[in-house]
Design a protein around this motif. Structure first.
Motif, PDB file in Angstrom:
ATOM      1  N   THR A  16       0.837  -1.200   0.000  1.00 57.72           N
ATOM      2  CA  THR A  16       0.000   0.000   0.000  1.00 57.72           C
ATOM      3  C   THR A  16       0.872   1.250   0.000  1.00 57.72           C
ATOM      4  O   THR A  16       2.065   1.193   0.284  1.00 57.72           O
ATOM      5  N   GLN A  29       0.423   5.094   1.777  1.00 54.09           N
ATOM      6  CA  GLN A  29      -0.415   5.903   2.666  1.00 54.09           C
ATOM      7  C   GLN A  29      -0.700   7.247   1.992  1.00 54.09           C
ATOM      8  O   GLN A  29       0.216   7.932   1.550  1.00 54.09           O
ATOM      9  N   THR A  51      -3.030  11.021   2.084  1.00 49.63           N
ATOM     10  CA  THR A  51      -3.594  11.991   3.021  1.00 49.63           C
ATOM     11  C   THR A  51      -4.512  12.937   2.262  1.00 49.63           C
ATOM     12  O   THR A  51      -4.164  13.429   1.191  1.00 49.63           O
ATOM     13  N   HIS A  80      -5.976  10.209   6.922  1.00 48.94           N
ATOM     14  CA  HIS A  80      -5.036   9.254   6.326  1.00 48.94           C
ATOM     15  C   HIS A  80      -5.762   7.971   5.945  1.00 48.94           C
ATOM     16  O   HIS A  80      -6.617   7.488   6.699  1.00 48.94           O
ATOM     17  N   TYR A  81      -5.401   7.419   4.781  1.00 44.52           N
ATOM     18  CA  TYR A  81      -6.027   6.176   4.309  1.00 44.52           C
ATOM     19  C   TYR A  81      -5.044   5.439   3.397  1.00 44.52           C
ATOM     20  O   TYR A  81      -4.155   6.059   2.800  1.00 44.52           O
ATOM     21  N   PRO A  82      -5.193   4.108   3.269  1.00 45.52           N
ATOM     22  CA  PRO A  82      -4.295   3.355   2.392  1.00 45.52           C
ATOM     23  C   PRO A  82      -4.793   3.334   0.949  1.00 45.52           C
ATOM     24  O   PRO A  82      -6.004   3.335   0.702  1.00 45.52           O
ATOM     25  N   ASP A 106      -5.121  -4.653   9.039  1.00 43.73           N
ATOM     26  CA  ASP A 106      -5.517  -3.884   7.864  1.00 43.73           C
ATOM     27  C   ASP A 106      -6.866  -4.285   7.273  1.00 43.73           C
ATOM     28  O   ASP A 106      -7.178  -3.909   6.157  1.00 43.73           O
TER      29      ASP A 106
END
Length: 129
Positions: free
Chosen positions: A88, A90, A92, A107-109, A123
């Motif tokens: 992944t 990261q 933003t 924040h997200y993958p 996860d």
């Protein structure tokens, strides 16, 4: 006409990769078997901010799963795999309309590569029976 064996190998490799890409693009999603990266949209929310619609890449698919009875405890042998993140990045996003004491950063993958694996609570959301 003579083709060097290495040239033949690369030609076969290119055709195989091209045919796999064509199958992935033209196969209807309801008939897809496997695990792949797919575009996904959701609304990012957190207390004190307004929501923001985000489009990212996520893992999606079906993995081989089976159970069989056995004579000894626990009386069942399970093989459950889920389509989950392998790699992944990261990301933003900045949420709009946040209160002064709330950080607007969310924040997200973003999935780069997916695979079938045992479900990990780090996860994914895993359900047990």
């Amino acid at each position: 006409m003579y083709l060097h064996p290495l040239s033949v190998f690369f030609l076969v490799l290119v055709v195989a990769v091209a045919s796999e890409v064509c199958v992935a693009v033209t196969t209807p999603l309801h008939g897809f078997r496997g695990c792949a990266v797919r575009e996904f949209s959701f609304v990012a929310q957190k207390p004190g901010c307004m929501g923001l619609r985000i489009t990212t890449d996520a893992c999606w698919g079906r993995c081989q799963t089976w159970e069989k009875p056995i004579l000894d405890p626990p009386y069942i042998h399970r093989h459950h795999r889920v389509c989950t993140y392998n790699r992944t990045r990261q990301m933003t996003a900045r949420l709009p309309g946040c209160q002064p004491n709330v950080s607007p950063l969310y924040h997200y993958p973003m999935a780069l590569h997916c695979h079938c694996a045992i479900c990990s609570m780090q996860d994914a959301e895993c359900e047990t029976f």
